[in-house]
Design a protein around this motif. Structure first.
Motif, PDB file in Angstrom:
ATOM      1  N   GLU A   1       0.788  -1.172   0.122  1.00 15.10           N
ATOM      2  CA  GLU A   1       0.040   0.038  -0.045  1.00 15.10           C
ATOM      3  C   GLU A   1       0.718   1.280   0.128  1.00 15.10           C
ATOM      4  O   GLU A   1       1.670   1.446   0.654  1.00 15.10           O
ATOM      5  CB  GLU A   1      -1.192  -0.059   1.388  1.00 15.10           C
ATOM      6  CG  GLU A   1      -2.013   1.013   1.245  1.00 15.10           C
ATOM      7  CD  GLU A   1      -2.733   1.138   2.537  1.00 15.10           C
ATOM      8  OE1 GLU A   1      -2.477   0.195   3.465  1.00 15.10           O
ATOM      9  OE2 GLU A   1      -3.726   1.962   2.546  1.00 15.10           O
ATOM     10  N   ALA A   2       0.645   2.246  -0.912  1.00 18.97           N
ATOM     11  CA  ALA A   2       1.477   3.387  -1.071  1.00 18.97           C
ATOM     12  C   ALA A   2       1.095   4.011   0.231  1.00 18.97           C
ATOM     13  O   ALA A   2       0.224   4.218   1.123  1.00 18.97           O
ATOM     14  CB  ALA A   2       0.971   4.313  -2.074  1.00 18.97           C
ATOM     15  N   GLY A   3       2.331   4.859   0.724  1.00 21.46           N
ATOM     16  CA  GLY A   3       2.204   5.743   1.645  1.00 21.46           C
ATOM     17  C   GLY A   3       2.621   5.126   3.031  1.00 21.46           C
ATOM     18  O   GLY A   3       2.485   5.524   4.017  1.00 21.46           O
ATOM     19  N   TYR A   4       2.992   3.819   3.242  1.00 21.82           N
ATOM     20  CA  TYR A   4       3.109   3.083   4.459  1.00 21.82           C
ATOM     21  C   TYR A   4       4.364   2.276   4.230  1.00 21.82           C
ATOM     22  O   TYR A   4       4.905   1.671   3.252  1.00 21.82           O
ATOM     23  CB  TYR A   4       2.184   2.152   4.811  1.00 21.82           C
ATOM     24  CG  TYR A   4       1.008   3.016   5.155  1.00 21.82           C
ATOM     25  CD1 TYR A   4       0.643   3.349   6.584  1.00 21.82           C
ATOM     26  CD2 TYR A   4      -0.066   3.324   4.247  1.00 21.82           C
ATOM     27  CE1 TYR A   4      -0.598   4.174   6.833  1.00 21.82           C
ATOM     28  CE2 TYR A   4      -1.291   4.133   4.437  1.00 21.82           C
ATOM     29  CZ  TYR A   4      -1.519   4.390   5.695  1.00 21.82           C
ATOM     30  OH  TYR A   4      -2.635   5.136   5.986  1.00 21.82           O
ATOM     31  N   THR A   5       5.241   2.024   5.171  1.00 21.94           N
ATOM     32  CA  THR A   5       6.329   1.370   5.144  1.00 21.94           C
ATOM     33  C   THR A   5       6.206  -0.029   5.352  1.00 21.94           C
ATOM     34  O   THR A   5       5.144  -0.622   5.676  1.00 21.94           O
ATOM     35  CB  THR A   5       7.197   1.724   6.778  1.00 21.94           C
ATOM     36  OG1 THR A   5       6.828   1.302   7.683  1.00 21.94           O
ATOM     37  CG2 THR A   5       7.582   3.339   6.639  1.00 21.94           C
ATOM     38  N   THR A   6       7.130  -1.015   5.193  1.00 19.63           N
ATOM     39  CA  THR A   6       6.867  -2.377   5.253  1.00 19.63           C
ATOM     40  C   THR A   6       6.345  -2.780   6.508  1.00 19.63           C
ATOM     41  O   THR A   6       5.519  -3.622   6.604  1.00 19.63           O
ATOM     42  CB  THR A   6       8.490  -2.930   4.874  1.00 19.63           C
ATOM     43  OG1 THR A   6       8.614  -2.768   3.570  1.00 19.63           O
ATOM     44  CG2 THR A   6       8.250  -4.693   5.039  1.00 19.63           C
ATOM     45  N   ASN A   7       6.906  -2.100   7.519  1.00 22.04           N
ATOM     46  CA  ASN A   7       6.456  -2.829   8.923  1.00 22.04           C
ATOM     47  C   ASN A   7       5.016  -2.038   9.322  1.00 22.04           C
ATOM     48  O   ASN A   7       4.263  -2.746  10.274  1.00 22.04           O
ATOM     49  CB  ASN A   7       7.476  -2.247  10.103  1.00 22.04           C
ATOM     50  CG  ASN A   7       8.600  -3.147  10.006  1.00 22.04           C
ATOM     51  OD1 ASN A   7       8.557  -4.192   9.701  1.00 22.04           O
ATOM     52  ND2 ASN A   7       9.687  -2.687  10.667  1.00 22.04           N
ATOM     53  N   GLU A   8       4.718  -1.165   8.680  1.00 19.43           N
ATOM     54  CA  GLU A   8       3.483  -0.591   8.705  1.00 19.43           C
ATOM     55  C   GLU A   8       2.457  -1.587   7.973  1.00 19.43           C
ATOM     56  O   GLU A   8       1.352  -1.887   8.443  1.00 19.43           O
ATOM     57  CB  GLU A   8       3.282   0.812   8.416  1.00 19.43           C
ATOM     58  CG  GLU A   8       3.966   1.672   9.410  1.00 19.43           C
ATOM     59  CD  GLU A   8       3.993   3.245   8.887  1.00 19.43           C
ATOM     60  OE1 GLU A   8       4.306   3.975   9.611  1.00 19.43           O
ATOM     61  OE2 GLU A   8       3.902   3.494   7.749  1.00 19.43           O
ATOM     62  N   ARG A   9       2.743  -1.735   6.886  1.00 23.62           N
ATOM     63  CA  ARG A   9       1.875  -2.708   5.808  1.00 23.62           C
ATOM     64  C   ARG A   9       1.532  -3.832   6.286  1.00 23.62           C
ATOM     65  O   ARG A   9       0.446  -4.328   6.162  1.00 23.62           O
ATOM     66  CB  ARG A   9       2.801  -2.531   4.670  1.00 23.62           C
ATOM     67  CG  ARG A   9       2.805  -1.779   3.673  1.00 23.62           C
ATOM     68  CD  ARG A   9       3.734  -1.870   2.544  1.00 23.62           C
ATOM     69  NE  ARG A   9       3.799  -0.608   1.540  1.00 23.62           N
ATOM     70  CZ  ARG A   9       4.719  -0.590   0.671  1.00 23.62           C
ATOM     71  NH1 ARG A   9       5.579  -1.630   0.546  1.00 23.62           N
ATOM     72  NH2 ARG A   9       4.654   0.273  -0.345  1.00 23.62           N
ATOM     73  N   ASN A  10       2.595  -4.317   7.330  1.00 21.13           N
ATOM     74  CA  ASN A  10       2.183  -5.765   7.747  1.00 21.13           C
ATOM     75  C   ASN A  10       1.901  -5.702   8.984  1.00 21.13           C
ATOM     76  O   ASN A  10       1.958  -6.852   9.746  1.00 21.13           O
ATOM     77  CB  ASN A  10       3.341  -6.757   7.272  1.00 21.13           C
ATOM     78  CG  ASN A  10       4.612  -6.488   8.142  1.00 21.13           C
ATOM     79  OD1 ASN A  10       4.550  -5.678   9.271  1.00 21.13           O
ATOM     80  ND2 ASN A  10       5.705  -6.925   7.715  1.00 21.13           N
ATOM     81  N   SER A  11       1.516  -4.481   9.661  1.00 23.06           N
ATOM     82  CA  SER A  11       1.073  -4.566  11.051  1.00 23.06           C
ATOM     83  C   SER A  11      -0.214  -3.658  11.278  1.00 23.06           C
ATOM     84  O   SER A  11      -1.065  -4.022  12.024  1.00 23.06           O
ATOM     85  CB  SER A  11       2.240  -4.389  12.195  1.00 23.06           C
ATOM     86  OG  SER A  11       2.691  -3.312  11.817  1.00 23.06           O
ATOM     87  N   ILE A  12      -0.154  -2.439  10.943  1.00 25.86           N
ATOM     88  CA  ILE A  12      -1.222  -1.626  11.371  1.00 25.86           C
ATOM     89  C   ILE A  12      -2.329  -1.232  10.335  1.00 25.86           C
ATOM     90  O   ILE A  12      -3.298  -0.437  10.308  1.00 25.86           O
ATOM     91  CB  ILE A  12      -0.591  -0.142  12.021  1.00 25.86           C
ATOM     92  CG1 ILE A  12       0.075   0.435  10.944  1.00 25.86           C
ATOM     93  CG2 ILE A  12       0.235  -0.331  13.161  1.00 25.86           C
ATOM     94  CD1 ILE A  12       0.677   1.701  10.970  1.00 25.86           C
TER      95      ILE A  12
END
Ligand code: BES
Ligand code: MN
Ligand code: MN
Length: 473
Positions: free
Chosen positions: A300-311
């Protein structure tokens, strides 16, 4: 930030010498447990699942529980054990699961999934136990049994303990929900302790503070009433496989946002400060890509890898089938196409609402000439736990003691749907002390669990009991 602990009143010797003395047996006992193929999804293994429950009952008795019961449910049994030393002391409820995922595809395993072997790996120089369930969750669950053995056999158990080990986690914990609703008094506790998650690295301990929710559905697209010759009919009727893949592709836009109307309505957006804090956790995109043999990450655009797979919530196809997949070529337009789709959800998204939104949307985008059936499988709510609770503080202290550094709070992308239900029914917080690594290949071929991680868990858990009791009395 920590409360002061009246240390003279409470002590918990390091479990290290005890572990050193008994480690061969600890490993061997786990190996024996891993040999039983307790695959909850496949009814052909029913006897093995039940056999595993019996083996856990015996191990809890040996570890010093006063009462151990096999509790029957509409599905697989729940193993319940307890040792109540003083009703005025706090009670820790340990949850784990003894069922495992199916091991297939079998040909991708380097050694048979139910014949455990120990091999060294780059991340596990002391060796790792390779077997289905070694990390998820038999190995992690069994750390608690051995920690209990240490505490009871050295006369150091500081509080009351209850164990609740289920056999349907990998298929949605339906019977556990049934059991918890009917046994609130029996299961009353001050904190729930689970080791069924991971940590960042062996030298970077972390405590899981969040789990994603889940909605899992199966879809079926039907076109013509029978399989057709793809030359005689191709181009003139809807091909269910073409249609299904087109429908699935339309569920994400060019920024990889999910297009289901209303999907993001209740998503809990983190503040810039919270995201910045998350961003401090160590992460190397290069190493991440190298470990997976991929050129770049995707999401997803606008999010980091760690954000994409958690929040962030996500939607993924887990399996897709239809038509001819045998050897050679067959010219055919199949009558039906199928897919299994999971949506990972974040706090405030209601999984039942999301399931309805998916169903309505998916049915609405089916073109004329096709019929779509959406069948929900299972689901559950996301969970987040605060880091200022006594349970979190006790866990943090325990890691600090045995790892030598303060663990990082981290939200995970995985789901243990029953945790939200525990909070609702039992009114207590869950602490997720996981000792696996993301690279341990849970649910994949060659699942493994580091011997060091296994023993470190056994060493850390008693310290949790110690600090939790000290902070509560
Ligand atoms: N132990 C996992 C969940 C997990 C793993 C959470 C690693 C965080 C880090 C659990 O056994 C599991 O696989 N859960 C399923 C959902 C369940 C309903 C089938 C999942 O997350 O896919
Ligand atoms: Mn698990
Ligand atoms: Mn699992």
């Amino acid at each position: 930030m920590y409360l002061s602990i009246p240390s003279e009143k409470f002590t918990m010797k390091s479990a290290k010498p005890y572990i050193e003395e008994h480690k061969e047996r600890f490993i061997q006992e786990l190996v024996e447990l891993l040999k039983i193929p307790s695959i909850s999804a496949d009814s052909a293994y029913e006897n093995d699942v039940i056999k595993t429950a019996d083996a856990i009952k015996i191990s809890l008795e040996k570890a010093g529980c006063d009462v151990v019961e096999i509790c029957e449910t509409p599905g697989y049994p729940i193993v319940y054990g307890e040792k109540i030393i003083d009703p005025n002391l706090p009670t820790v409820l340990v949850y784990g699961h003894y069922d495992v995922q199916p091991p297939d595809p079998l040909d991708l395993w380097d050694s048979p999934p139910f014949e455990p072997i120990i091999k060294k790996t780059e991340l596990h120089p002391d060796g790792a136990i390779f077997a289905r369930g070694s990390c998820d969750d038999k190995g992690q669950m069994y750390m608690h049994v051995k920690a209990m053995e240490f505490m009871t056999s050295t006369g150091q158990l500081p509080c009351n303990v209850k164990f609740m080990i289920e056999g349907e986690e990998e298929v949605g914990s339906e019977s556990l929900g049934w059991f918890v609703e009917r046994n609130q008094a029996k299961l009353s506790n001050d904190v729930i302790l689970i080791s069924d998650t991971g940590m960042i690295a062996n030298d970077i301990p972390s405590i899981t503070t969040g789990l994603r929710g889940l909605s899992y559905v199966e879809v079926e697209v039907t076109g013509p009433n029978r399989d057709l010759h793809s030359g005689l009919y191709g181009g003139a009727v809807a091909n269910p496989i073409n249609i299904l893949t087109k429908m699935i592709a339309s569920l994400h836009d060019e920024n990889n946002h999910i297009t289901i109307p209303g999907f993001y309505d209740n998503v809990d957006e983190l503040s810039a400060a919270e995201r910045a804090k998350m961003g401090e956790a160590p992460f190397s995109k290069e190493k991440y890509c190298a470990a997976l043999d991929i050129e770049d990450v995707y999401g997803e655009a606008g999010y980091t890898t760690n954000e994409r797979n958690s929040i962030r919530p996500t939607l993924d196809v887990n399996g897709i089938w239809g038509g001819y997949i045998g050897e050679g070529a067959k010219t055919v337009i199949a009558s039906k196409a199928h897919a299994k789709i999971s949506m990972r959800l974040v706090p405030n998204q209601n999984w039942e609402t999301i399931t309805d939104l998916f169903k309505n949307h998916f049915e609405s985008i089916a073109p004329k000439g096709t019929q779509v059936v959406v069948t929900p499988h299972h689901g559950g709510q996301a969970y987040v736990t605060p880091i200022d609770s006594l349970g979190y503080q006790a866990a943090s202290k325990a890691y600090e003691q045995t790892f030598g550094n303060i663990p990082i709070p981290q939200r995970s992308g995985g789901s243990i749907p029953i945790v939200a239900l525990f909070e609702k029914e039992l009114k207590s917080k869950t602490i997720l002390m996981g000792f696996g690594l993301d690279s341990d290949a849970i649910h994949s071929p060659n699942e493994h669990f580091g011997v060091w991680n296994y023993l470190k868990g056994i060493e850390t858990i008693p310290q949790f009991y110690h600090y939790f009791t000290a902070l509560n009395t």
